[in-house]
Write a protein that holds these residues in place. Structure first.
Motif, PDB file in Angstrom:
ATOM      1  N   PHE A 324       0.829  -1.204   0.000  1.00  0.00           N
ATOM      2  CA  PHE A 324       0.000   0.000   0.000  1.00  0.00           C
ATOM      3  C   PHE A 324       0.869   1.262   0.000  1.00  0.00           C
ATOM      4  O   PHE A 324       0.621   2.197  -0.771  1.00  0.00           O
ATOM      5  CB  PHE A 324      -0.915   0.002   1.222  1.00  0.00           C
ATOM      6  N   TRP A 327       2.351   1.780  -3.372  1.00  0.00           N
ATOM      7  CA  TRP A 327       1.295   2.279  -4.278  1.00  0.00           C
ATOM      8  C   TRP A 327       1.032   3.759  -4.014  1.00  0.00           C
ATOM      9  O   TRP A 327       0.912   4.555  -4.949  1.00  0.00           O
ATOM     10  CB  TRP A 327       0.027   1.454  -4.064  1.00  0.00           C
ATOM     11  N   THR A 341     -10.586   6.387  -1.512  1.00  0.00           N
ATOM     12  CA  THR A 341      -9.866   5.577  -2.493  1.00  0.00           C
ATOM     13  C   THR A 341      -8.679   4.885  -1.832  1.00  0.00           C
ATOM     14  O   THR A 341      -8.417   3.697  -2.068  1.00  0.00           O
ATOM     15  CB  THR A 341      -9.360   6.460  -3.651  1.00  0.00           C
ATOM     16  N   LYS A 345      -8.169   0.840  -1.185  1.00  0.00           N
ATOM     17  CA  LYS A 345      -7.007   0.147  -1.755  1.00  0.00           C
ATOM     18  C   LYS A 345      -6.320  -0.702  -0.700  1.00  0.00           C
ATOM     19  O   LYS A 345      -5.962  -1.869  -0.957  1.00  0.00           O
ATOM     20  CB  LYS A 345      -6.026   1.170  -2.328  1.00  0.00           C
ATOM     21  N   SER A 348      -8.297  -3.782   0.000  1.00  0.00           N
ATOM     22  CA  SER A 348      -8.207  -4.755  -1.099  1.00  0.00           C
ATOM     23  C   SER A 348      -6.879  -5.518  -1.044  1.00  0.00           C
ATOM     24  O   SER A 348      -6.835  -6.722  -1.330  1.00  0.00           O
ATOM     25  CB  SER A 348      -8.372  -4.054  -2.448  1.00  0.00           C
TER      26      SER A 348
END
Length: 593
Positions: A324, A327, A341, A345, A348
């Motif tokens: 994460f 990202w 968002t 993420k 997920s």
């Protein structure tokens, strides 16, 4: 008229029908839970407040909502000041406020299944001095005006295997039986949901974020037990697991069962059992012993299997966190990310492990000024972009069958200001002070809380929450009895095997928030020449701490050494789970200062 204004008006009309001049609405359930099922979210339904702790009082002409320092900002954003006064606890208690604001002769209602006996006694005393009285209700008036109130969950219980628990349920119940014999008691009431889950090695899905089932239990001194749970929630596998020594009853039969202890001595936890349980037992002729639930401390001191499970869960979760953060490092500079968002993420990525059962709490995803709201929860109405040259705070955790995780990282988006780096470094210094603390056996969390605060105090700064809380084994992310805090607890001796958080912070209202949180395990420490048995912490959580926010010149050599060693351990634990670009990014982020 707004939705919440209409609900407040409806409750006042119901109070008139019930001949009450006020009513107290706590955020809890009949098990005194911190996190509650949708059916028990009365405070949120009435006021709009989405925090995890609070109480409301409704009188004919005024109403107040009581929250602690974690929710000072949040309550003002979610609850209408035209209809509700904001009251800070513990500075002002609900009882004291009632004593000041209730009318002479007023009848103030309360639900005896939602309050402790101590609260009832304090409120009764405060009202009596005003010539008013506290009145127990048979039916909660909020429920009477809540037309679409959800039904309690009907999800089935699941067995928590011995490989994760390290001890079977019969052994745990036998130990409780021995404890009862030592206390010269016949039985103990278990009403805390995590205590029941731990004692019987079962888990459930009745409360979001906490894997527990709605149930009550009575454990007897011979190690047998009576478990009260809706029959449809028990499958053949759970019934076989529980065995013949555990008698099953409908949950609705529990109040009636309390009347069957005439002449018996029954242990009841005054902090975790509601007033109604004491009243039913004593009315039935039982002698109640106010003793702490015997599962509480036993549950907090993890055995080897539970510690190994935690370590595996932390390593797995840490890899998701690193993915994460990588990202985030790629996407945030592009300017398109927002709080929702980002939190989606991260969830997920945790789900990609294939082992995530649930989050351990609602993710706190706070960009810029929202990061200063300690228990912020992003919504479409409050969702902010992750703007350049700002701070982003994300506090999150996962529930895995082998362990419960909780981690906070604060990340610089763009170039941080000098003040941000100063504050972050002070928080880091406090975090390191806890991580490296050595203390004699018997030390309380309140004795070391100031270690984390000193670097902030030296600049005239502080934070309005505890420094650490206990964490369960695939159970509650906030677990007693130990805490690192100077207020609201912290007087339990720290013992080897306990898992706690280490999470100092700093919050500048309207600007940014900072928190660095890892979980730590209390372990014995070998101190050369020591004359006392010494303890300290081993860090369990592994993910990089943003080096761009560290003012290296503010760190001592010892603090710098700790951070470099910690980052080396992050690469050692997490690196093998990663490859390619993400692995290279992790190694760069964890390079020595």
């Amino acid at each position: 008229m707004s939705t919440y204004e209409a609900r407040l008006a409806a409750l006042r009309e119901q109070l008139k029908r019930d001949r009450l001049d006020g009513f107290v609405v706590p955020l809890t359930d009949e098990h005194m839970s911190e996190y509650v099922g949708a059916y028990a979210q009365r405070l949120a339904w009435l006021t709009g407040f989405q925090g995890s702790a609070g109480t409301a009082v409704v009188l004919p002409e005024e109403a107040a909502i009581f929250v602690d320092g974690r929710y000072t900002l949040q309550v003002r954003e979610q609850v209408d000041p035209k209809h509700w006064a904001y009251v800070s606890v513990p500075e002002t208690s609900v009882s004291d406020w009632l004593g000041e604001h209730a009318a002479d002769g007023a009848r103030i209602g309360y639900d005896p299944w939602l309050h402790t006996r101590a609260w009832v006694e304090a409120a009764t005393k405060a009202l009596k001095e005003k010539g008013a009285e506290l009145v127990a209700v048979d039916t909660n008036p909020v429920d009477a005006v809540w037309p679409d109130r959800p039904e309690p969950s009907r999800a089935r219980l699941v067995v928590q295997p011995d490989e994760y628990t390290g001890k079977n349920s019969a052994e745990k119940r036998a130990e409780i039986g021995e404890w009862l014999a030592a206390k010269k008691a016949d039985a103990v009431v278990l009403s805390a949901l995590d205590s029941i889950a731990w004692t019987f090695n079962v888990r459930g899905k009745d409360v979001e974020r906490t894997p527990v089932a709605l149930a009550y239990a009575l454990v007897n001194k011979d190690g047998t037990a009576d478990l009260f749970v809706q029959p449809e929630k028990i499958g053949e596998d759970v019934a076989k697991h529980l065995g013949n020594a555990v008698r099953l009853h409908d949950r609705a039969e529990f109040p009636k069962a309390l009347a069957g202890f005439a002449g018996k001595r029954v242990a009841v936890d005054p902090e975790r059992a509601v007033a109604a349980i004491f009243e039913r037992l004593e009315k039935g002729g039982a002698e109640t012993l106010q003793l702490r639930d015997p599962a509480v401390l036993a549950k907090a001191i993890k055995n080897a299997a539970e510690i190994a499970g935690h370590q595996a869960a932390q390593a797995r979760d840490g890899a998701a966190i690193v993915r994460f953060l990588h990202w985030l490092s790629v996407e945030a500079p592009k300017g398109g990310l927002d709080e929702l968002t980002a939190s989606d993420k991260l969830e997920s990525l945790r789900r990609e492990t294939g082992l995530l059962q649930d989050l351990s709490f609602d993710t706190i995803s706070g960009a810029g000024p929202n990061g200063a709201i300690v228990h912020y929860r992003a919504s479409p109405e409050t969702n902010r972009k992750l703007e350049r040259n700002s701070l982003y705070l994300i506090d999150s955790g996962g529930q895995y069958r082998d362990g419960t995780t909780d981690i906070t990282r604060t990340v610089a988006i763009g170039e941080p200001m000098a003040e941000m780096r100063d504050r972050f470094t002070r928080v880091l210094k406090g975090h390191v002070a806890i991580a490296t603390a050595l203390f004699p056996k018997g030390t309380r969390g309140q004795q070391i809380d100031a270690f984390a605060r000193r670097p902030l105090w030296e600049a005239g700064l502080d934070y309005a929450h505890g420094t650490g809380h206990g964490v369960g084994s695939y159970l509650s992310v906030h677990e007693g009895p130990a805490r690192i805090a100077t207020f609201g607890g912290g007087d339990e001796p720290l013992a080897a095997g306990m898992i706690l958080s280490n999470e100092p912070g700093y919050y500048k209202t309207g600007a940014y928030g900072i928190r660095i949180e890892n979980l730590v395990l209390v372990v014995p420490k070998d101190v050369p020449g020591a004359e006392r048995e010494m303890l300290g912490f081993d860090t369990l959580t592994f993910a990089p701490i943003d080096r761009r926010l560290v003012d290296v010149g503010m760190l001592t050599e010892r603090e710098r050494t700790w951070l470099n060693a910690y980052h080396a351990k992050v690469v050692e634990v997490i690196g093998p789970q990663l490859e390619g670009e993400v692995r290279a990014w992790l190694e760069a982020e964890c390079a020595p200062l």
